[in-house]
Design a protein around this motif. Structure first.
Motif, mmCIF file in Angstrom:
data_model
loop_
_atom_site.group_PDB
_atom_site.id
_atom_site.type_symbol
_atom_site.label_atom_id
_atom_site.label_comp_id
_atom_site.label_asym_id
_atom_site.label_seq_id
_atom_site.Cartn_x
_atom_site.Cartn_y
_atom_site.Cartn_z
ATOM 1 N N ILE A 148 51.886 44.124 50.497
ATOM 2 C CA ILE A 148 51.204 43.058 50.924
ATOM 3 C C ILE A 148 52.289 41.711 52.222
ATOM 4 C CG2 ILE A 148 51.111 40.245 49.935
ATOM 5 C CD1 ILE A 148 49.556 42.434 49.317
ATOM 6 N N LEU A 149 51.708 40.835 52.958
ATOM 7 C CA LEU A 149 52.721 40.168 54.536
ATOM 8 C C LEU A 149 53.394 39.605 53.271
ATOM 9 C CD1 LEU A 149 52.476 39.587 56.863
ATOM 10 C CD2 LEU A 149 51.303 37.623 56.633
ATOM 11 N N GLY A 150 54.885 39.960 53.357
ATOM 12 C CA GLY A 150 56.232 38.896 53.389
ATOM 13 C C GLY A 150 56.497 39.409 51.719
ATOM 14 N N GLU A 151 56.169 41.169 51.647
ATOM 15 C CA GLU A 151 56.763 41.535 49.937
ATOM 16 C C GLU A 151 58.069 42.332 50.918
ATOM 17 O OE1 GLU A 151 55.518 45.394 47.850
ATOM 18 O OE2 GLU A 151 53.391 44.741 49.029
ATOM 19 N N THR A 152 58.810 42.640 50.067
ATOM 20 C CA THR A 152 60.423 43.265 50.090
ATOM 21 C C THR A 152 61.126 43.695 49.033
ATOM 22 O OG1 THR A 152 61.332 41.284 48.784
ATOM 23 C CG2 THR A 152 60.548 40.596 51.101
ATOM 24 N N PRO A 349 61.442 37.286 44.364
ATOM 25 C CA PRO A 349 60.771 37.892 43.799
ATOM 26 C C PRO A 349 59.580 38.183 44.579
ATOM 27 C CG PRO A 349 60.899 34.920 44.922
ATOM 28 C CD PRO A 349 62.413 36.246 44.067
ATOM 29 N N SER A 350 60.116 38.593 46.086
ATOM 30 C CA SER A 350 58.766 38.574 47.010
ATOM 31 C C SER A 350 59.228 40.770 46.299
ATOM 32 C CB SER A 350 59.005 38.449 48.133
ATOM 33 O OG SER A 350 60.224 38.690 48.315
ATOM 34 N N ASP A 351 59.802 41.080 45.612
ATOM 35 C CA ASP A 351 60.319 42.681 45.353
ATOM 36 C C ASP A 351 59.779 43.293 44.697
ATOM 37 O OD1 ASP A 351 62.835 44.391 45.820
ATOM 38 O OD2 ASP A 351 62.016 44.927 43.404
ATOM 39 N N SER A 352 59.275 44.759 45.349
ATOM 40 C CA SER A 352 58.058 45.901 44.835
ATOM 41 C C SER A 352 57.920 46.061 43.870
ATOM 42 C CB SER A 352 57.781 46.868 45.879
ATOM 43 O OG SER A 352 57.729 46.504 47.164
ATOM 44 N N ARG A 353 59.028 45.610 43.000
ATOM 45 C CA ARG A 353 59.454 46.518 41.750
ATOM 46 C C ARG A 353 57.752 45.075 40.987
ATOM 47 N NH1 ARG A 353 64.091 45.997 43.502
ATOM 48 N NH2 ARG A 353 65.640 48.275 43.668
ATOM 49 N N MET A 446 57.726 36.456 38.403
ATOM 50 C CA MET A 446 56.571 36.379 38.832
ATOM 51 C C MET A 446 56.431 37.193 40.055
ATOM 52 S SD MET A 446 53.498 35.916 38.126
ATOM 53 C CE MET A 446 53.407 34.630 37.065
ATOM 54 N N PHE A 447 55.771 38.084 40.533
ATOM 55 C CA PHE A 447 55.554 38.766 41.806
ATOM 56 C C PHE A 447 54.745 37.689 42.535
ATOM 57 C CE2 PHE A 447 53.096 40.521 45.159
ATOM 58 C CZ PHE A 447 54.390 41.258 46.056
ATOM 59 N N ASN A 448 55.821 37.196 43.863
ATOM 60 C CA ASN A 448 55.510 35.881 44.613
ATOM 61 C C ASN A 448 56.261 36.118 46.073
ATOM 62 O OD1 ASN A 448 55.030 33.116 45.626
ATOM 63 N ND2 ASN A 448 56.158 31.992 44.468
ATOM 64 N N PRO A 449 55.047 36.813 47.372
ATOM 65 C CA PRO A 449 55.503 36.961 48.252
ATOM 66 C C PRO A 449 55.106 35.984 49.729
ATOM 67 C CG PRO A 449 53.971 38.300 48.009
ATOM 68 C CD PRO A 449 53.987 37.729 46.894
ATOM 69 N N TRP A 450 54.286 34.752 48.675
ATOM 70 C CA TRP A 450 52.862 34.509 49.485
ATOM 71 C C TRP A 450 53.666 32.890 49.773
ATOM 72 C CZ3 TRP A 450 49.463 37.505 48.509
ATOM 73 C CH2 TRP A 450 49.333 37.768 47.801
ATOM 74 N N SER A 454 49.415 28.309 44.620
ATOM 75 C CA SER A 454 48.732 28.748 43.977
ATOM 76 C C SER A 454 49.244 27.646 42.296
ATOM 77 C CB SER A 454 47.644 28.830 44.721
ATOM 78 O OG SER A 454 48.204 30.681 43.445
ATOM 79 N N PRO A 455 47.954 27.377 41.978
ATOM 80 C CA PRO A 455 47.819 27.203 39.881
ATOM 81 C C PRO A 455 48.932 28.856 39.691
ATOM 82 C CG PRO A 455 46.144 26.368 41.678
ATOM 83 C CD PRO A 455 46.699 27.214 42.440
ATOM 84 N N ALA A 456 47.903 29.445 40.608
ATOM 85 C CA ALA A 456 48.799 31.132 39.784
ATOM 86 C C ALA A 456 50.164 31.199 39.492
ATOM 87 C CB ALA A 456 47.912 31.884 40.304
#
Length: 475
Positions: A148-152, A349-353, A446-450, A454-456
């Motif tokens: 995902i864009l911004g994922e690390t 939080p953007s980590d692929s794991r 929580m996975f978060n590359p955003w 958003s509410p999620a």
């Protein structure tokens, strides 16, 4: 200097030296030939005479899965399917492309040895063995998840080495990585191009890889060969990389050219690699030979590329033992890359794991992996809409786009540069008094590359753990 001519009966090594001056033409001709046809297909690259129907039922595909997949994919023949096509999760492995980039660090000790080596040509043998070593892990037939864009992905203290990769662009898909220890620094910008050919796909590594050896200051540049994934739908899937790998010492002018033999019928020639270390004057100094799934060795040679009398082959690298009958055909190092047990404190939080689709697939829940993959892709499209609405350009966090554009055999590449911010980030975390985080706490992030909330994003972490750890079935 003129190159030695091929002489009858002098063997392969004498002949390969004449290919050096025509390297660029050879690389382009190999790519052009791949664009025109699928190339040689085999039923079973491991050898043997197994029945074709038995081959077709191996792996994760059932017969109905293959038919369904073919109906989805046949209309994309001739297309680049890197990121424009939504692919079914059944062809994926529970790892992202950013994690696969980290697999190159398994044998990083070879670069340590190159940094310490006083012989300029043996130095190149160690360095090219490092570049080649990852192919044993890359022979897995399953596709990694597109980041995902911004994922690390981050790896800390692997033999004193720290590694970080980030998805810096979505269209075209591009990743950047940086690794460093006391002996070397490593930087890569990668932009894969593909060509789907029905039962196979060609993969062109449009990228730039640079290694700086700290003791000598030598700068190494790597150009890998193209890769081809065969028998995606019918027959046993396998990966092959026929062509030239070129490692150049930009500081001294020395160069290694390794030829990866194509896989023939019943596996003939598969894994075999041969080549030379050349001086800046294009004279062969060391012959290099072996198999990328076993070991690589080198030996001094004369001007015609033949072994010097009284010398023997000396082993430079040997593949480590791998798990037997592994579910995902992973190496021990690949399992370490995926494991939360090796995740660092303060995991981004953007980590692929943390990707729920990747984790669900690892747990064997194909249905959840598919739904989570679709959810992430939809969220990524929503993010793009938000950026366009706000007229905001995406900016990577750990890498900066430079004005440099470099040419490769497969197209031009915009270069990203590591900005050093992660080093400072990690230093602050390592020096903090924060209590050590346990594995369950890491999994609850929580996975978060955003870029946008958003509410999620505000769902309690525990709910995510319940979701990805739901009861699952075996693959």
């Amino acid at each position: 200097m003129t190159h030695p001519e091929i002489k009858g009966g002098r063997g392969f090594f004498a002949g390969i030296t004449s290919r050096f001056s025509h390297l660029g033409t050879a690389v382009h001709s190999k790519v052009n030939s791949l664009l025109g046809h699928e190339g040689l297909e085999v039923v079973n690259p491991e050898g043997g005479q197994e029945d074709v129907e038995a081959e077709a039922t191996r792996g994760r595909f059932r017969h109905e899965d293959r038919e369904s997949y073919w109906k989805i994919m046949h209309k994309y023949i001739g297309s680049d399917v890197t990121s424009m096509v939504t692919l079914p999760v059944l062809i994926f492995e529970p790892m992202t492309m950013l994690q696969r980039m980290a697999e190159l660090m398994e044998y990083s000790y070879l670069l340590d040895m190159a940094d310490e080596c006083e012989d300029p040509y043996v130095k190149m043998v160690y360095a090219v063995s490092w570049a080649l070593s990852v192919y044993y892990g890359y022979k897995r037939p399953w596709k990694p998840f597109n980041p995902i864009l911004g994922e690390t992905y981050e790896m800390v203290d692997h033999n004193g080495l720290t590694f970080l990769s980030e998805q810096v662009s979505h269209h075209p898909p591009m990743s950047s990585g940086h690794a460093e220890n006391s002996h070397f620094s490593y930087d890569v910008t990668s932009k894969l191009r593909t060509k789907f050919l029905g039962n196979s796909v060609d993969i062109y590594p449009v990228g730039r890889t640079r290694v700086v050896l700290k003791k000598s200051g030598d700068i190494l540049d790597l150009v890998p060969p193209p890769t081809k994934a065969h028998n995606l739908i019918f027959g046993r899937t396998f990966v092959d990389s026929p062509g030239d790998m070129v490692l150049t010492n930009l500081t001294t002018g020395d160069k290694v050219v390794l030829y990866f033999h194509p896989c023939g019928w019943f596996g003939k020639g598969r894994y075999e690699v041969d080549g030379y270390v050349y001086s800046k004057d294009e004279e062969p100094k060391l012959l290099v030979t072996g198999k990328w799934n076993t070991s690589m060795s080198y030996q001094p040679c004369d001007e015609e590329g033949e072994p010097l009398p009284g010398t023997d082959l000396k082993e430079a690298w040997r593949v480590a033992d791998a798990p037997k009958h592994d579910k995902f055909q992973y190496t021990h190092f690949a399992h370490r890359i995926n494991s939360f047990e090796t995740a660092p404190q303060g995991l981004l939080p953007s980590d692929s794991r943390l990707r729920p689709d990747r984790y669900a697939l690892e747990m064997g829940d194909m249905s959840k992996a598919g739904s989570e993959k679709s959810r992430l892709e939809e969220r990524q499209r929503s993010e793009k809409g938000h950026r366009e609405e706000k007229q905001v350009e995406f900016k990577p966090r750990w890498f900066d786009l430079t004005e440099e554009v470099t040419s490769t055999p497969w197209g031009d590449l915009e270069v990203y540069k590591y900005n050093g911010k992660y080093t400072e980030h990690r230093k602050l975390l390592d020096n903090s008094d924060t209590d050590k985080t346990n594995i369950e706490q890491l999994k609850s992030i929580m996975f978060n590359p955003w870029q946008f909330d958003s509410p999620a994003d505000h769902v309690p972490h525990g709910n995510q753990v319940l979701a990805v750890n739901s009861k699952s079935t075996s693959l």
